[in-house]
Motif scaffolding. Structure first.
Motif, PDB file in Angstrom:
ATOM      1  N   LEU A   1     -18.423  31.116   5.874  1.00  0.00           N
ATOM      2  CA  LEU A   1     -17.087  31.214   6.465  1.00  0.00           C
ATOM      3  C   LEU A   1     -17.169  31.350   7.983  1.00  0.00           C
ATOM      4  O   LEU A   1     -16.435  30.674   8.723  1.00  0.00           O
ATOM      5  CB  LEU A   1     -16.345  32.411   5.866  1.00  0.00           C
ATOM      6  CG  LEU A   1     -14.949  32.692   6.437  1.00  0.00           C
ATOM      7  CD1 LEU A   1     -14.028  31.512   6.180  1.00  0.00           C
ATOM      8  CD2 LEU A   1     -14.371  33.964   5.836  1.00  0.00           C
ATOM      9  N   VAL A   2     -18.061  32.238   8.457  1.00  0.00           N
ATOM     10  CA  VAL A   2     -18.199  32.441   9.903  1.00  0.00           C
ATOM     11  C   VAL A   2     -18.677  31.159  10.582  1.00  0.00           C
ATOM     12  O   VAL A   2     -18.170  30.779  11.657  1.00  0.00           O
ATOM     13  CB  VAL A   2     -19.167  33.606  10.185  1.00  0.00           C
ATOM     14  CG1 VAL A   2     -19.483  33.697  11.676  1.00  0.00           C
ATOM     15  CG2 VAL A   2     -18.580  34.921   9.700  1.00  0.00           C
ATOM     16  N   THR A   3     -19.626  30.476   9.951  1.00  0.00           N
ATOM     17  CA  THR A   3     -20.130  29.219  10.515  1.00  0.00           C
ATOM     18  C   THR A   3     -19.034  28.167  10.585  1.00  0.00           C
ATOM     19  O   THR A   3     -18.890  27.461  11.586  1.00  0.00           O
ATOM     20  CB  THR A   3     -21.305  28.692   9.678  1.00  0.00           C
ATOM     21  OG1 THR A   3     -22.337  29.676   9.632  1.00  0.00           O
ATOM     22  CG2 THR A   3     -21.870  27.418  10.277  1.00  0.00           C
ATOM     23  N   ALA A   4     -18.241  28.059   9.509  1.00  0.00           N
ATOM     24  CA  ALA A   4     -17.146  27.086   9.487  1.00  0.00           C
ATOM     25  C   ALA A   4     -16.114  27.398  10.559  1.00  0.00           C
ATOM     26  O   ALA A   4     -15.609  26.498  11.243  1.00  0.00           O
ATOM     27  CB  ALA A   4     -16.496  27.065   8.103  1.00  0.00           C
ATOM     28  N   MET A   5     -15.800  28.683  10.721  1.00  0.00           N
ATOM     29  CA  MET A   5     -14.835  29.070  11.745  1.00  0.00           C
ATOM     30  C   MET A   5     -15.374  28.780  13.144  1.00  0.00           C
ATOM     31  O   MET A   5     -14.625  28.334  14.023  1.00  0.00           O
ATOM     32  CB  MET A   5     -14.502  30.556  11.606  1.00  0.00           C
ATOM     33  CG  MET A   5     -13.721  30.901  10.356  1.00  0.00           C
ATOM     34  SD  MET A   5     -13.405  32.675  10.169  1.00  0.00           S
ATOM     35  CE  MET A   5     -12.355  32.976  11.597  1.00  0.00           C
TER      36      MET A   5
ATOM     37  N   GLN B   1     -14.981  22.568  17.750  1.00  0.00           N
ATOM     38  CA  GLN B   1     -14.317  21.270  17.679  1.00  0.00           C
ATOM     39  C   GLN B   1     -12.956  21.322  18.345  1.00  0.00           C
ATOM     40  O   GLN B   1     -12.548  20.380  19.041  1.00  0.00           O
ATOM     41  CB  GLN B   1     -14.179  20.844  16.209  1.00  0.00           C
ATOM     42  CG  GLN B   1     -13.574  19.453  16.014  1.00  0.00           C
ATOM     43  CD  GLN B   1     -14.437  18.357  16.574  1.00  0.00           C
ATOM     44  OE1 GLN B   1     -15.659  18.387  16.446  1.00  0.00           O
ATOM     45  NE2 GLN B   1     -13.816  17.386  17.222  1.00  0.00           N
ATOM     46  N   TYR B   2     -12.243  22.433  18.144  1.00  0.00           N
ATOM     47  CA  TYR B   2     -10.926  22.596  18.767  1.00  0.00           C
ATOM     48  C   TYR B   2     -11.058  22.592  20.290  1.00  0.00           C
ATOM     49  O   TYR B   2     -10.269  21.927  20.994  1.00  0.00           O
ATOM     50  CB  TYR B   2     -10.299  23.894  18.288  1.00  0.00           C
ATOM     51  CG  TYR B   2      -9.039  24.286  19.036  1.00  0.00           C
ATOM     52  CD1 TYR B   2      -7.820  23.674  18.741  1.00  0.00           C
ATOM     53  CD2 TYR B   2      -9.069  25.244  20.051  1.00  0.00           C
ATOM     54  CE1 TYR B   2      -6.666  24.016  19.434  1.00  0.00           C
ATOM     55  CE2 TYR B   2      -7.921  25.587  20.743  1.00  0.00           C
ATOM     56  CZ  TYR B   2      -6.730  24.977  20.433  1.00  0.00           C
ATOM     57  OH  TYR B   2      -5.604  25.310  21.132  1.00  0.00           O
ATOM     58  N   GLN B   3     -12.041  23.321  20.817  1.00  0.00           N
ATOM     59  CA  GLN B   3     -12.257  23.367  22.267  1.00  0.00           C
ATOM     60  C   GLN B   3     -12.655  22.002  22.807  1.00  0.00           C
ATOM     61  O   GLN B   3     -12.203  21.582  23.887  1.00  0.00           O
ATOM     62  CB  GLN B   3     -13.319  24.413  22.615  1.00  0.00           C
ATOM     63  CG  GLN B   3     -12.858  25.844  22.445  1.00  0.00           C
ATOM     64  CD  GLN B   3     -11.722  26.199  23.390  1.00  0.00           C
ATOM     65  OE1 GLN B   3     -11.640  25.720  24.514  1.00  0.00           O
ATOM     66  NE2 GLN B   3     -10.822  27.046  22.916  1.00  0.00           N
ATOM     67  N   TYR B   4     -13.491  21.286  22.047  1.00  0.00           N
ATOM     68  CA  TYR B   4     -13.902  19.945  22.477  1.00  0.00           C
ATOM     69  C   TYR B   4     -12.694  19.009  22.542  1.00  0.00           C
ATOM     70  O   TYR B   4     -12.518  18.273  23.519  1.00  0.00           O
ATOM     71  CB  TYR B   4     -14.949  19.399  21.505  1.00  0.00           C
ATOM     72  CG  TYR B   4     -15.311  17.957  21.760  1.00  0.00           C
ATOM     73  CD1 TYR B   4     -16.191  17.606  22.779  1.00  0.00           C
ATOM     74  CD2 TYR B   4     -14.752  16.938  20.982  1.00  0.00           C
ATOM     75  CE1 TYR B   4     -16.522  16.282  23.020  1.00  0.00           C
ATOM     76  CE2 TYR B   4     -15.073  15.611  21.223  1.00  0.00           C
ATOM     77  CZ  TYR B   4     -15.953  15.292  22.236  1.00  0.00           C
ATOM     78  OH  TYR B   4     -16.264  13.982  22.476  1.00  0.00           O
TER      79      TYR B   4
END
Length: 313
Positions: A86-90, A96-99
């Motif tokens: 879960l932590v890795t996915a988040m 990805q959001y920042q990119y």
């Protein structure tokens, strides 16, 4: 079916230093229990460890034990697999959001023709009564200070409808965008992006966005463009066929001066034969020479004949 459940795992090891109330010393064992939460079959996180002595004969337990027998560390670590996933996915989602955010910001800061902005129309027009209206804006020109855009003629109540319209190739349909052009200052566009009025900035990749065509490809240059006759030479040929040699001479002169080799050869023929103009072999040689240099085969033949008739070569 996936749901959270509480699970236990036991770890047992024999001990010989403890005697049960039933005076059984052989079947005593140290028991460690690991409680953890799982999501379906995936261990999510461990939350409690308890230990005790247990008699294998009568089942009696003694709490608060002091024992060096404990749960292996790797067994505890495996109970946090779900939490680590879960932590890795988040983290990946955040990166990805920042990119995507930085990519869109760069598109806004360096606008190009055929960039597309998805906007909240009510916020864009600063309407007093807010309505959910989303649309596409197309960049048609950009310079160092301003951006020229066209707004779509269609508005949508949900953002996913805008994406669907792009996927269905609607952006290349006639009249999808308004003919009116609006000028926006570049710093104002950057402000609209920061305020969320422009909620997505897009740049087409290979003429497409989300798999939909947003720009029609340019037609390739034909391999053979065909022969384009000189109009003045064509008019001269018409006048010559009608016996209007003076008019033909005027048209052939225009074509020859424009660099048309056929007009040059025809003008040379008039000078040679004295049709529509006084015969002048020197000028005939001059124009035949120009036509021959451009590859006119008959002009080369006529040039050789003039030379054989003792015209200066």
């Amino acid at each position: 079916m996936f749901f959270f459940t509480s699970q236990q795992q036991y770890f047992k090891s024999p001990v010989s230093t403890v005697v049960c109330e039933c005076q059984n010393k052989v079947n005593m064992q140290a028991v460690s229990r690991l409680d953890y939460v799982s999501f379906g079959i995936i261990p999510f996180f461990a939350y409690r460890i308890t230990r005790c002595y247990e008699c294998a004969t009568c089942g009696h337990q003694q709490d608060n034990i002091q024992s060096d027998k404990f749960i292996p560390c790797y067994q505890i670590a495996t109970k946090f697999v779900g939490l680590m996933i879960l932590v890795t996915a988040m983290l990946l989602f955040y990166l990805q959001y920042q990119y995507d955010k930085n990519l869109q910001k760069s598109i806004v800061e360096t606008p190009q023709v055929n960039d597309f902005y998805l906007i909240d129309y009510s916020l864009f027009r600063q309407e007093s009564y807010y309505q959910k209206q989303f649309m596409v804006v197309k960049v048609i020109a950009a310079d160092s200070s301003h951006i020229a855009v066209q707004l779509a003629n269609y508005r949508y109540q949900r953002k996913n409808q805008v994406i669907k319209a792009i996927k269905l190739d609607n952006l290349i349909k006639p009249y999808y965008f308004s003919k009116e052009i609006e000028q926006l200052k570049r710093f104002r566009v950057a402000e609209l992006f920061e305020q969320g009025v422009i909620y997505q900035a897009l740049r087409a990749e290979g003429l497409t966005l989300f798999g939909g065509i947003v720009e029609m490809p340019s037609r390739p240059e034909p391999l053979y463009k065909g022969f384009k006759p000189n109009k003045a030479n064509q008019d001269g040929v018409y006048f010559y066929q009608q016996g209007l040699f003076a008019d033909a001479f005027e048209k052939f002169t225009v074509a020859a001066e424009q660099g048309d080799m056929y007009g040059q050869a025809n003008l040379a023929a008039l000078y040679r034969d004295g049709e529509g103009v006084q015969a002048d072999f020197a000028k005939a040689f001059f124009w035949y020479q120009h036509a021959a240099k451009q590859g006119h085969k008959q002009a080369r033949i006529e040039l050789n004949q003039l030379c054989s008739n003792q015209v200066q070569c």
